[in-house]
Design a protein around this motif. Structure first.
Motif, PDB file in Angstrom:
ATOM      1  N   VAL A  74       0.826  -1.211   0.000  1.00 35.88           N
ATOM      2  CA  VAL A  74       0.000   0.000   0.000  1.00 35.88           C
ATOM      3  C   VAL A  74       0.858   1.258   0.000  1.00 35.88           C
ATOM      4  O   VAL A  74       0.362   2.349   0.275  1.00 35.88           O
ATOM      5  CB  VAL A  74      -0.962   0.010   1.216  1.00 35.88           C
ATOM      6  N   LEU A  75       2.140   1.129  -0.314  1.00 33.34           N
ATOM      7  CA  LEU A  75       2.999   2.304  -0.379  1.00 33.34           C
ATOM      8  C   LEU A  75       2.488   3.251  -1.461  1.00 33.34           C
ATOM      9  O   LEU A  75       2.301   2.849  -2.618  1.00 33.34           O
ATOM     10  CB  LEU A  75       4.444   1.896  -0.691  1.00 33.34           C
ATOM     11  N   GLY A  76       2.244   4.488  -1.090  1.00 30.54           N
ATOM     12  CA  GLY A  76       1.765   5.464  -2.061  1.00 30.54           C
ATOM     13  C   GLY A  76       0.303   5.312  -2.427  1.00 30.54           C
ATOM     14  O   GLY A  76      -0.175   5.973  -3.348  1.00 30.54           O
ATOM     15  N   MET A  77      -0.438   4.445  -1.708  1.00 28.27           N
ATOM     16  CA  MET A  77      -1.844   4.223  -2.051  1.00 28.27           C
ATOM     17  C   MET A  77      -2.691   5.433  -1.680  1.00 28.27           C
ATOM     18  O   MET A  77      -2.568   5.991  -0.594  1.00 28.27           O
ATOM     19  CB  MET A  77      -2.372   2.988  -1.319  1.00 28.27           C
ATOM     20  N   HIS A  84      -7.418 -18.477   4.187  1.00 28.85           N
ATOM     21  CA  HIS A  84      -6.780 -17.312   3.564  1.00 28.85           C
ATOM     22  C   HIS A  84      -7.363 -16.033   4.164  1.00 28.85           C
ATOM     23  O   HIS A  84      -8.580 -15.922   4.317  1.00 28.85           O
ATOM     24  CB  HIS A  84      -7.005 -17.319   2.048  1.00 28.85           C
ATOM     25  N   VAL A  85      -6.497 -15.099   4.492  1.00 32.77           N
ATOM     26  CA  VAL A  85      -6.963 -13.826   5.011  1.00 32.77           C
ATOM     27  C   VAL A  85      -6.266 -12.694   4.270  1.00 32.77           C
ATOM     28  O   VAL A  85      -5.041 -12.686   4.130  1.00 32.77           O
ATOM     29  CB  VAL A  85      -6.733 -13.699   6.541  1.00 32.77           C
ATOM     30  N   LEU A  86      -7.067 -11.771   3.757  1.00 33.74           N
ATOM     31  CA  LEU A  86      -6.559 -10.593   3.070  1.00 33.74           C
ATOM     32  C   LEU A  86      -6.507  -9.450   4.085  1.00 33.74           C
ATOM     33  O   LEU A  86      -7.522  -9.100   4.692  1.00 33.74           O
ATOM     34  CB  LEU A  86      -7.494 -10.228   1.912  1.00 33.74           C
ATOM     35  N   ILE A  87      -5.308  -8.891   4.300  1.00 33.96           N
ATOM     36  CA  ILE A  87      -5.115  -7.818   5.281  1.00 33.96           C
ATOM     37  C   ILE A  87      -4.654  -6.566   4.543  1.00 33.96           C
ATOM     38  O   ILE A  87      -3.607  -6.577   3.885  1.00 33.96           O
ATOM     39  CB  ILE A  87      -4.064  -8.218   6.336  1.00 33.96           C
ATOM     40  N   ILE A  88      -5.420  -5.498   4.648  1.00 34.58           N
ATOM     41  CA  ILE A  88      -5.087  -4.251   3.947  1.00 34.58           C
ATOM     42  C   ILE A  88      -4.936  -3.131   4.974  1.00 34.58           C
ATOM     43  O   ILE A  88      -5.906  -2.745   5.637  1.00 34.58           O
ATOM     44  CB  ILE A  88      -6.159  -3.878   2.909  1.00 34.58           C
ATOM     45  N   GLU A  89      -3.709  -2.636   5.132  1.00 28.01           N
ATOM     46  CA  GLU A  89      -3.471  -1.474   5.995  1.00 28.01           C
ATOM     47  C   GLU A  89      -3.776  -0.189   5.216  1.00 28.01           C
ATOM     48  O   GLU A  89      -3.881  -0.199   3.984  1.00 28.01           O
ATOM     49  CB  GLU A  89      -2.022  -1.464   6.479  1.00 28.01           C
ATOM     50  N   GLU A  90      -3.860   0.911   5.945  1.00 27.45           N
ATOM     51  CA  GLU A  90      -4.197   2.220   5.355  1.00 27.45           C
ATOM     52  C   GLU A  90      -5.485   2.131   4.541  1.00 27.45           C
ATOM     53  O   GLU A  90      -5.632   2.771   3.493  1.00 27.45           O
ATOM     54  CB  GLU A  90      -3.049   2.731   4.477  1.00 27.45           C
TER      55      GLU A  90
END
Length: 391
Positions: free
Chosen positions: A186-189, A243-249
């Protein structure tokens, strides 16, 4: 009076030297220098005269003394207020101060003064170094159950509330579990391509393939890629993996991507089994995007569970500080007294917007370290209420 600190440094003198010369506590001098808070028990001009005399004797230059005198009593033609301000201006100055501060670092002389071989608030190196308040314990377990079994969860908290720590803790707990964690970069997201790079459903599909089947080449067309992702998740599930999708920011996720995540939850399944769990981690702006009143994401808001990280309760602050001091091999009373703890409560307990508490781990750590640095500088043996107020 910040310039006074520079003059003292030029003279090779410390705040403690000045405090002894004018017969005040070092903490009182610290409040004067850092916040321009003059003690009410002494006439301001009388105190300034004593300070100026000592500075002259210590070798200060005439122009430095003159510049300081202007700060104490500016010429009337330059003054924005009457020459002798009312006492309650001191309160206003304090109220206008920034209550939260930038990242603080313990100085080497501070560590020596307090016998610290490590920072009590250093970055955690193991899960057992986490302080688990009831709120953090609940959210920690919610994240684990979502990853280990199934769910669609949003973890929301202010900056410094502990979101990233919980994410690292989850990764640690899953190391020996049959769970594959998928974490897109998520760099620059940003939430639109005019401000940065938005995270799209196709990018998430690439991340799933890279984590679950890293040796398999991703299909070129979006439709083929999603079908490939579905089949890959089915095969992995049949082999016994979750399965787990983890999204920061996640507060920077575009609305279309949030809607696509809900559709992934609905469509990536095998019979009654969902093939992917989702954990979104973000700042309070995420709550606005996920509001049920937001028609664009109503279908998402109806499916997602929201867990908000709350500030540390006032009654738990002492226990939190004691835990962190123990992490550095110290008893709480060796570093701060009861008055200092209460001063932290008063400083952060209602310093947010609308008087909300800012007793979050990062804010507490920065204020505590700044107070330790000041206490070492002025020769206090522990952090007191006056030291905290002087930061």
């Amino acid at each position: 009076m910040r310039r006074l600190k520079e003059v003292l440094a030029d003279l090779g003198k410390g705040q403690a030297d000045l405090a002894r010369a004018v017969k005040l506590s070092p903490a009182t001098i610290a409040q004067l220098i850092n916040h321009n808070l003059w003690p009410k028990s002494i006439d301001k001009q009388e105190l300034w005269g004593r300070m100026a005399d000592w500075l002259y004797e210590a070798g200060a230059q005439d122009n430095d003394i003159a510049a300081l005198e202007e700060e104490v009593e500016p010429p009337r033609w330059r003054a924005a207020a009457p020459a002798t301000p009312p006492e309650n201006n001191q309160v206003n100055d304090q109220e206008c101060d920034d209550m939260l501060m930038a990242k603080q670092v313990l100085r080497p002389d501070t560590k020596r003064a307090f016998g610290l071989v490590r920072d009590p608030f250093d970055e955690l190196k193991a899960a057992d170094e986490m302080y688990l308040s009831p709120d953090i314990r609940y959210i920690r377990e919610s994240m684990y159950q979502t990853a280990r079994h199934d769910g669609f969860l949003a973890v929301v908290g202010e900056s410094g509330a502990g979101k990233s720590t919980l994410r690292r803790d989850l990764a640690h707990r899953l190391r020996n579990e049959p769970v594959i964690a998928i974490e897109p970069y998520v760099l620059g997201m940003e939430d639109n391509d005019s401000k940065g790079k938005s995270l799209k459903a196709t990018h998430i599909a690439e991340s799933v393939m890279a984590a679950v089947a890293p040796l398999e080449k991703a299909k070129s067309s979006p439709e083929a890629r999603f079908a490939q992702m579905h089949n890959t998740l089915k095969a992995s599930h049949a082999a016994g993996f979750r399965h787990v999708l983890i999204i920061e920011e996640a507060h920077s996720l575009p609305i279309p991507t949030l809607k696509h995540l809900k559709r992934m939850r609905d469509q990536l399944e095998l019979g009654f089994d969902k093939l992917i769990s989702i954990i979104l981690i973000g700042q309070p702006e995420l709550l606005i995007k996920l509001s049920p009143r937001n028609g664009d994401v109503r279908e998402v808001a109806q499916r997602i569970e929201i867990a908000q990280l709350q500030p540390i309760p006032v009654g738990d602050l002492e226990q939190h500080l004691a835990f962190r001091c123990g992490y550095a091999g110290k008893q709480l009373g060796e570093l701060i007294d009861q008055g200092g703890v209460q001063a932290i409560v008063e400083r952060l307990g209602s310093s947010g917007k609308d008087g909300t508490s800012q007793l979050y781990p990062l804010a507490i750590a920065n204020l505590f370290k700044a107070a330790l640095n000041l206490a070492a500088e002025i020769g206090e043996s522990v952090v007191t209420a006056d030291v905290v107020k002087g930061v």
